[in-house]
Motif scaffolding. Structure first.
Motif, PDB file in Angstrom:
ATOM      1  N   GLU A   1       0.831  -1.216   0.000  1.00  0.00           N
ATOM      2  CA  GLU A   1       0.000   0.000   0.000  1.00  0.00           C
ATOM      3  C   GLU A   1       0.856   1.253   0.000  1.00  0.00           C
ATOM      4  OE1 GLU A   1      -1.942   3.424   1.705  1.00  0.00           O
ATOM      5  OE2 GLU A   1      -0.544   2.168   2.858  1.00  0.00           O
TER       6      GLU A   1
ATOM      7  N   ARG B   1       1.303   4.288  -2.823  1.00  0.00           N
ATOM      8  CA  ARG B   1       1.120   5.694  -2.460  1.00  0.00           C
ATOM      9  C   ARG B   1       2.337   6.520  -2.869  1.00  0.00           C
ATOM     10  NH1 ARG B   1       0.007   5.891   3.685  1.00  0.00           N
ATOM     11  NH2 ARG B   1       0.241   8.131   3.300  1.00  0.00           N
TER      12      ARG B   1
ATOM     13  N   CYS C   1       5.848  -4.139  -5.818  1.00  0.00           N
ATOM     14  CA  CYS C   1       4.918  -4.608  -4.786  1.00  0.00           C
ATOM     15  C   CYS C   1       5.087  -6.110  -4.547  1.00  0.00           C
ATOM     16  CB  CYS C   1       3.476  -4.303  -5.199  1.00  0.00           C
ATOM     17  SG  CYS C   1       3.060  -2.541  -5.122  1.00  0.00           S
TER      18      CYS C   1
END
Length: 284
Positions: A56, A60, A77
């Protein structure tokens, strides 16, 4: 969670990519820290691979850095979701030096591999006896237990050829490496016969730079080019008696790609390379 004392090469790479992304956006560590409500030290530790980061937060930060390369962000990720103890080489942590774990990790995650060697054969296509000879030739001499665990670890690295899909390997080998009699004639012959077996696999291509080559200046140290899931994550590994060196700057990657292009141009094609290897086997 305290910072890692010894991040793996891949953990360090994730942090380095986040740093590159930030610097390309013209943002400071303070800017990044403010976004995720952390202090500057935490950002520094993340970018050094000493602290992990959630998927997450990566997304961002990527948005904050105006990075719209979805495949690249997805790859970062995926790296963040990896954890210690997840893979087979973690069994050797505390037993072998970190460099051995790093090379296994690099090969495992690569989408393709290109190897260039001039004196010895690539580790992934070595026989068990050949491996032992190579490790026994280390200076200073290694204890028997160390030779055995290094050999076992190198054998297990072949797992990348056993999965589906298997990892493609293009090995460019100088004729000099084929004619070395490491371990004596019996070991050397068995090694060449195994190399020929490897050339029959669809995922392994072997090219030989012959002694008749007049233009290519050899590189003494083995070079491995590992393709990432996206080009930005390509990695070059150079092996020397001073230790492994992992490189990922675009200028370094470009130079290495050029090196492989030239080496391929002066090498024999796969069929002629097989014929040369068979000829050397017949002479052994």
């Amino acid at each position: 969670m305290p910072p890692r004392d010894y991040p793996t090469a891949r953990q360090a790479r994730l942090g380095a990519e986040l740093r590159k992304m930030r610097e390309s956006a013209g943002k400071t560590a303070v800017d990044a820290a403010a976004l995720i409500a952390a202090d500057r030290t935490r950002i520094s530790n993340i970018e050094a691979g000493r602290l992990g980061i959630s998927e997450e937060r990566i997304r961002r930060l990527a948005t904050f850095y105006s990075c719209d390369d979805a495949a690249y962000v997805d790859a970062l990720c995926a790296m963040s979701r990896e954890h210690r103890g997840q893979f087979w080489w973690d069994e050797y942590r505390g037993i072998l030096a970190p460099a051995f774990l790093d090379i296994a990790e690099l090969e495992y995650h690569a989408t393709y591999l290109r190897s260039l060697q001039t004196v010895t054969l690539p580790g992934l296509v070595q026989t068990e006896d050949y491996m032992r000879v190579i490790f026994n030739g280390a200076t200073p001499k290694l204890p028997t237990e160390e030779v055995e665990v290094r050999t076992e670890h190198r054998m297990r690295r072949r797992i990348i050829f056993e999965r589906d899909p298997s990892t493609p390997l293009e090995a460019i080998i100088h004729e000099a490496a084929l004619r070395m009699k490491f371990g004596g004639r019996k070991v050397a012959r068995a090694q060449l016969e195994y190399l020929l077996e490897c050339t029959e696999r669809k995922n392994i291509t072997v090219r030989v730079i012959p002694f008749t080559n007049e233009t290519f200046i050899e590189t003494t140290h083995p070079v491995l080019y590992a393709g990432g899931v996206v080009p930005q994550l390509d990695t070059v590994r150079v092996d020397s008696h001073l230790g492994d060196q992992f490189m990922d700057l675009e200028t370094e990657l470009r130079k290495c790609r050029s090196l492989f292009t030239v080496a391929e141009q002066v090498s024999l094609d796969p069929d002629d390379s097989q014929q040369l290897i068979r000829g050397i086997v017949a002479e052994a």
